[in-house]
Design a protein around this motif. Structure first.
Motif, PDB file in Angstrom:
ATOM      1  N   GLY A   1     -76.768  37.842 -41.988  1.00  0.00           N
ATOM      2  CA  GLY A   1     -75.838  37.272 -43.422  1.00  0.00           C
ATOM      3  C   GLY A   1     -75.311  36.004 -43.592  1.00  0.00           C
ATOM      4  N   ARG A   2     -74.371  36.483 -44.344  1.00  0.00           N
ATOM      5  CA  ARG A   2     -73.002  35.187 -43.761  1.00  0.00           C
ATOM      6  C   ARG A   2     -72.008  35.318 -43.231  1.00  0.00           C
ATOM      7  NH1 ARG A   2     -72.046  32.287 -48.919  1.00  0.00           N
ATOM      8  NH2 ARG A   2     -70.029  31.276 -49.058  1.00  0.00           N
ATOM      9  N   VAL A   3     -72.377  34.406 -41.925  1.00  0.00           N
ATOM     10  CA  VAL A   3     -71.013  34.395 -40.755  1.00  0.00           C
ATOM     11  C   VAL A   3     -69.557  33.728 -41.332  1.00  0.00           C
ATOM     12  CG1 VAL A   3     -71.145  34.599 -38.710  1.00  0.00           C
ATOM     13  CG2 VAL A   3     -72.868  34.963 -39.575  1.00  0.00           C
ATOM     14  N   HIS A   4     -68.872  33.569 -41.432  1.00  0.00           N
ATOM     15  CA  HIS A   4     -67.698  32.764 -41.142  1.00  0.00           C
ATOM     16  C   HIS A   4     -67.059  32.530 -39.556  1.00  0.00           C
ATOM     17  CE1 HIS A   4     -63.854  30.889 -43.281  1.00  0.00           C
ATOM     18  NE2 HIS A   4     -63.179  31.874 -42.261  1.00  0.00           N
ATOM     19  N   LYS A   5     -67.079  31.303 -38.886  1.00  0.00           N
ATOM     20  CA  LYS A   5     -67.641  31.769 -37.485  1.00  0.00           C
ATOM     21  C   LYS A   5     -66.252  30.723 -37.681  1.00  0.00           C
ATOM     22  CE  LYS A   5     -71.816  30.620 -36.866  1.00  0.00           C
ATOM     23  NZ  LYS A   5     -72.050  30.779 -35.300  1.00  0.00           N
ATOM     24  N   HIS A   6     -65.561  31.091 -35.872  1.00  0.00           N
ATOM     25  CA  HIS A   6     -64.632  29.810 -35.490  1.00  0.00           C
ATOM     26  C   HIS A   6     -64.746  30.131 -33.919  1.00  0.00           C
ATOM     27  CE1 HIS A   6     -62.324  29.519 -38.917  1.00  0.00           C
ATOM     28  NE2 HIS A   6     -62.260  30.616 -38.742  1.00  0.00           N
ATOM     29  N   ASP A   7     -64.266  29.242 -33.916  1.00  0.00           N
ATOM     30  CA  ASP A   7     -64.468  28.394 -32.384  1.00  0.00           C
ATOM     31  C   ASP A   7     -62.664  28.237 -31.657  1.00  0.00           C
ATOM     32  OD1 ASP A   7     -65.388  26.701 -29.478  1.00  0.00           O
ATOM     33  OD2 ASP A   7     -65.888  25.211 -30.943  1.00  0.00           O
ATOM     34  N   ILE A   8     -62.633  29.015 -31.123  1.00  0.00           N
ATOM     35  CA  ILE A   8     -61.333  28.616 -30.130  1.00  0.00           C
ATOM     36  C   ILE A   8     -60.800  28.595 -28.773  1.00  0.00           C
ATOM     37  CG2 ILE A   8     -59.827  29.445 -33.109  1.00  0.00           C
ATOM     38  CD1 ILE A   8     -59.716  32.144 -31.081  1.00  0.00           C
ATOM     39  N   SER A   9     -59.166  28.387 -28.911  1.00  0.00           N
ATOM     40  CA  SER A   9     -59.489  28.397 -27.829  1.00  0.00           C
ATOM     41  C   SER A   9     -57.771  28.510 -26.817  1.00  0.00           C
ATOM     42  CB  SER A   9     -59.961  27.176 -26.424  1.00  0.00           C
ATOM     43  OG  SER A   9     -58.960  25.901 -27.116  1.00  0.00           O
ATOM     44  N   LEU A  10     -57.895  28.997 -25.566  1.00  0.00           N
ATOM     45  CA  LEU A  10     -55.879  28.797 -25.924  1.00  0.00           C
ATOM     46  C   LEU A  10     -56.196  28.938 -24.535  1.00  0.00           C
ATOM     47  CD1 LEU A  10     -56.959  31.946 -27.998  1.00  0.00           C
ATOM     48  CD2 LEU A  10     -54.120  30.575 -27.787  1.00  0.00           C
ATOM     49  N   PRO A  11     -55.323  29.105 -23.570  1.00  0.00           N
ATOM     50  CA  PRO A  11     -54.526  28.111 -22.777  1.00  0.00           C
ATOM     51  C   PRO A  11     -54.873  29.874 -21.714  1.00  0.00           C
ATOM     52  CG  PRO A  11     -52.348  27.903 -23.295  1.00  0.00           C
ATOM     53  CD  PRO A  11     -53.587  28.008 -24.392  1.00  0.00           C
ATOM     54  N   LEU A  12     -55.868  29.949 -21.009  1.00  0.00           N
ATOM     55  CA  LEU A  12     -55.809  31.311 -20.576  1.00  0.00           C
ATOM     56  C   LEU A  12     -55.155  32.274 -20.000  1.00  0.00           C
ATOM     57  CD1 LEU A  12     -58.826  30.175 -17.361  1.00  0.00           C
ATOM     58  CD2 LEU A  12     -59.114  32.168 -19.525  1.00  0.00           C
ATOM     59  N   SER A  13     -53.680  31.535 -19.550  1.00  0.00           N
ATOM     60  CA  SER A  13     -52.494  32.626 -19.594  1.00  0.00           C
ATOM     61  C   SER A  13     -52.344  33.343 -20.217  1.00  0.00           C
ATOM     62  CB  SER A  13     -51.328  32.039 -19.013  1.00  0.00           C
ATOM     63  OG  SER A  13     -50.894  30.456 -19.471  1.00  0.00           O
ATOM     64  N   LYS A  14     -52.625  32.295 -22.277  1.00  0.00           N
ATOM     65  CA  LYS A  14     -51.698  33.069 -23.009  1.00  0.00           C
ATOM     66  C   LYS A  14     -52.920  33.879 -23.960  1.00  0.00           C
ATOM     67  CE  LYS A  14     -47.994  29.868 -23.186  1.00  0.00           C
ATOM     68  NZ  LYS A  14     -48.115  28.337 -23.402  1.00  0.00           N
ATOM     69  N   LEU A  15     -54.035  34.355 -23.290  1.00  0.00           N
ATOM     70  CA  LEU A  15     -54.902  34.456 -23.592  1.00  0.00           C
ATOM     71  C   LEU A  15     -55.408  36.409 -24.443  1.00  0.00           C
ATOM     72  CD1 LEU A  15     -57.797  33.971 -25.477  1.00  0.00           C
ATOM     73  CD2 LEU A  15     -59.295  34.215 -23.337  1.00  0.00           C
ATOM     74  N   GLN A  16     -54.672  36.717 -23.830  1.00  0.00           N
ATOM     75  CA  GLN A  16     -54.672  38.400 -23.577  1.00  0.00           C
ATOM     76  C   GLN A  16     -53.739  38.716 -24.607  1.00  0.00           C
ATOM     77  OE1 GLN A  16     -54.003  39.212 -19.925  1.00  0.00           O
ATOM     78  NE2 GLN A  16     -54.790  41.367 -20.637  1.00  0.00           N
ATOM     79  N   ALA A  17     -52.305  37.869 -24.738  1.00  0.00           N
ATOM     80  CA  ALA A  17     -51.710  37.851 -25.980  1.00  0.00           C
ATOM     81  C   ALA A  17     -51.434  37.503 -27.075  1.00  0.00           C
ATOM     82  CB  ALA A  17     -50.130  37.457 -25.151  1.00  0.00           C
ATOM     83  N   PHE A  18     -51.927  36.576 -27.302  1.00  0.00           N
ATOM     84  CA  PHE A  18     -52.578  36.039 -28.530  1.00  0.00           C
ATOM     85  C   PHE A  18     -53.383  37.255 -29.172  1.00  0.00           C
ATOM     86  CE2 PHE A  18     -56.316  34.329 -30.852  1.00  0.00           C
ATOM     87  CZ  PHE A  18     -56.515  33.477 -32.371  1.00  0.00           C
ATOM     88  N   LEU A  19     -54.566  37.652 -28.096  1.00  0.00           N
ATOM     89  CA  LEU A  19     -55.817  38.698 -29.095  1.00  0.00           C
ATOM     90  C   LEU A  19     -54.692  40.291 -29.632  1.00  0.00           C
ATOM     91  CD1 LEU A  19     -58.522  38.277 -26.586  1.00  0.00           C
ATOM     92  CD2 LEU A  19     -58.344  38.066 -29.345  1.00  0.00           C
ATOM     93  N   LYS A  20     -53.582  40.354 -28.432  1.00  0.00           N
ATOM     94  CA  LYS A  20     -52.558  41.182 -28.879  1.00  0.00           C
ATOM     95  C   LYS A  20     -52.050  41.435 -30.235  1.00  0.00           C
ATOM     96  CE  LYS A  20     -52.374  44.479 -24.909  1.00  0.00           C
ATOM     97  NZ  LYS A  20     -53.076  43.692 -23.214  1.00  0.00           N
TER      98      LYS A  20
END
Ligand code: 2HG
Ligand code: ZN
Length: 469
Positions: free
Chosen positions: A341-360
């Motif tokens: 069905g309908r998908v709202h899409k994103h394609d994001i990037s983060l510095p690897l060292s900050k990815l975990q903190a961002f996701l939390k």
């Protein structure tokens, strides 16, 4: 543009480059007026199919003189609307310009026209033991010109970097019709501004790429693929650290959530290679160890991942067929979610060292405010690049869905900004992400980008409305 201006322009183009180069056939208008982005409807006035750089130059010169907007178009696999013609533009399709010269084995280069298909380049160079190491699921359709215009990413960025690193020379036509031959096949060329870079990743807004000299590298040794089930995203990062410290050469490190895997299994009718259900999955590709000792080391390494509790389950492909089957699980995600069905899409990037903190941080906000709007997360986590796809829940109407999804976006992008991430890792800005650019670019950067556009295309006729208005 009035219909008499259009008629006059098309007549001039036909007289200049040939009548068979122009189509106003209804099917062609739909096919070539769009890319894979589903959010827009195509509405071009005509499609022009030039056969060489000189013809591109003539077409652009005519359009420029008459003030007619042009959308350059390649394999049309983009996901940000960069090749959409929604406003009566003339589409310039490079599809008939697909010639590939012989591989230069000494320089390790190949010169190809912009319409050469990525996979065809792979096949041609593989015959000489070489490869152009830009690789992604849409390689069977995507064009070299489009890859360069969007600085394409894909599944091997962790090993080889982005498209930009693999382009030596470019032939480019400006909207004025001027032809630029930039850098030829020089590896080293320190002569001031490297104008070639202005056309890589700028989505056809500054010039039309018609030919490229690509840098090649040795065809990698045979690879092997392992597929892991993991308890959560923290374990995915633990595994990534382990893989990086291992003696093996990592050529891909991709992730997908259980929801993504279920979509692929269901839609593509594939088999789950693991015996148990996990929340997260990782596809790890490495260069295949050559000696018996090293193979033993790999088995031991996989066992250690299980014993240490980092992974809940693991399987190592035992044949090229199994390698393909595991890759299909990852490469089928986007298409399979689209089937639901309908998908709202994103394609994001983060510095690897900050990815975990961002996701939390972001996960906390999601959990409290957006129940029922579960994002499907997958992508090139080894590059810090996540694809976030939100599916329209059953029973929710589209305006309501878009309203809530936009609320989620605001939350996600504010958190992204806090951790210095990017609103587009590999898909580009196109039409789709113009309103997000401010999260990743400062007002000064925006102003400089506009100034550059003005230098290359002062009448704003080339791919207008893409990246910014
Ligand atoms: C992928 O990595 C593609 O599969 C598509 O970049 C991602 O559709 C998407 O969100
Ligand atoms: Zn991707």
């Amino acid at each position: 543009m009035t219909s008499s201006v259009l008629d006059q322009v098309l007549e001039e183009i036909k007289n200049s480059v040939g009548r068979d180069r122009v189509s106003i056939d209804a099917d062609d208008l739909i096919t070539y007026g769009r890319d894979w982005t589903k959010a827009y409807a195509p509405k071009p006035s005509a499609i022009v199919f030039p056969r060489c750089t000189q013809e591109v130059s003539q077409v652009l010169k005519i359009c420029s003189a008459q003030g007619v907007a042009v959308v350059p178009s390649g394999g049309r696999t983009g996901l940000a609307g960069g090749a959409m013609a929604t406003n009566g533009e003339i589409v310039l399709s490079l599809t008939r310009m697909n010639h590939m010269a012989d591989v230069d084995s000494i320089a390790q280069t190949i010169t190809v026209e912009a319409g050469a298909i990525t996979e065809a380049v792979h096949q041609k160079t593989a015959a000489q033991g070489l490869t152009w190491p830009v690789d992604f699921a849409s390689k069977g359709s995507s064009h070299i010109g489009g890859n360069i215009a969007t600085n394409a990413g894909g599944v091997r960025v962790i090993r080889y970097g982005l498209t930009r690193n693999w382009v030596l020379g470019l032939k480019v036509v400006l909207m004025s019709g001027e032809i630029l031959d930039l850098n030829g096949s020089l590896e080293k060329n320190n002569t001031g501004f490297d104008l070639r870079q202005a056309f890589i990743g700028t989505e056809g807004t500054l010039g039309v790429i018609t030919e490229a000299t690509l840098k090649l590298t040795r065809l990698p040794a045979e690879s092997t693929v392992a597929f892991f089930g993991l308890k959560d995203l923290d374990r995915v990062f633990d595994l990534f650290l382990r893989a990086r410290k291992s003696p093996f050469l990592v050529t891909a490190f991709e992730c997908l959530s259980r929801g993504c895997l279920e979509a692929v299994l269901e839609v593509q009718g594939l088999r789950d290679p693991l015996p148990s259900v996990s929340e997260q999955y990782v596809l790890l590709e490495i260069e295949k160890p050559q000696s018996a000792d090293q193979l033993e080391l790999l088995d031991q390494w996989l066992l250690d991942c299980l014993d240490s509790g980092i992974t809940e389950s693991a399987t190592l492909a035992q044949s090229p067929k199994e390698v393909q089957e595991i890759w299909a699980l990852r490469e089928g995600v986007a298409e399979s979610l689209g089937h639901r069905g309908r998908v709202h899409k994103h394609d994001i990037s983060l510095p690897l060292s900050k990815l975990q903190a961002f996701l939390k941080d972001w996960g906390r906000a999601l959990g409290t405010q957006y129940q029922g709007m579960e994002p499907y997360i997958f992508g090139h986590i080894g590059d810090g690049n996540l694809h976030v796809n939100v599916l329209q829940p059953k029973g929710m109407n589209s305006p309501e869905f878009e309203r809530i999804a936009e609320g989620m976006d605001a939350e996600m992008f504010a958190t992204l900004k806090k951790y210095q991430g990017s609103v587009s890792a590999e898909h580009g800005i196109g039409l789709l992400k113009k309103n997000l650019l401010e999260f990743s670019k400062t007002p000064v950067e925006m102003q400089l980008m506009r100034s550059l556009k003005n230098v290359f295309d002062p009448k704003n006729l080339l791919n207008p409305g893409k990246i910014f208005d």
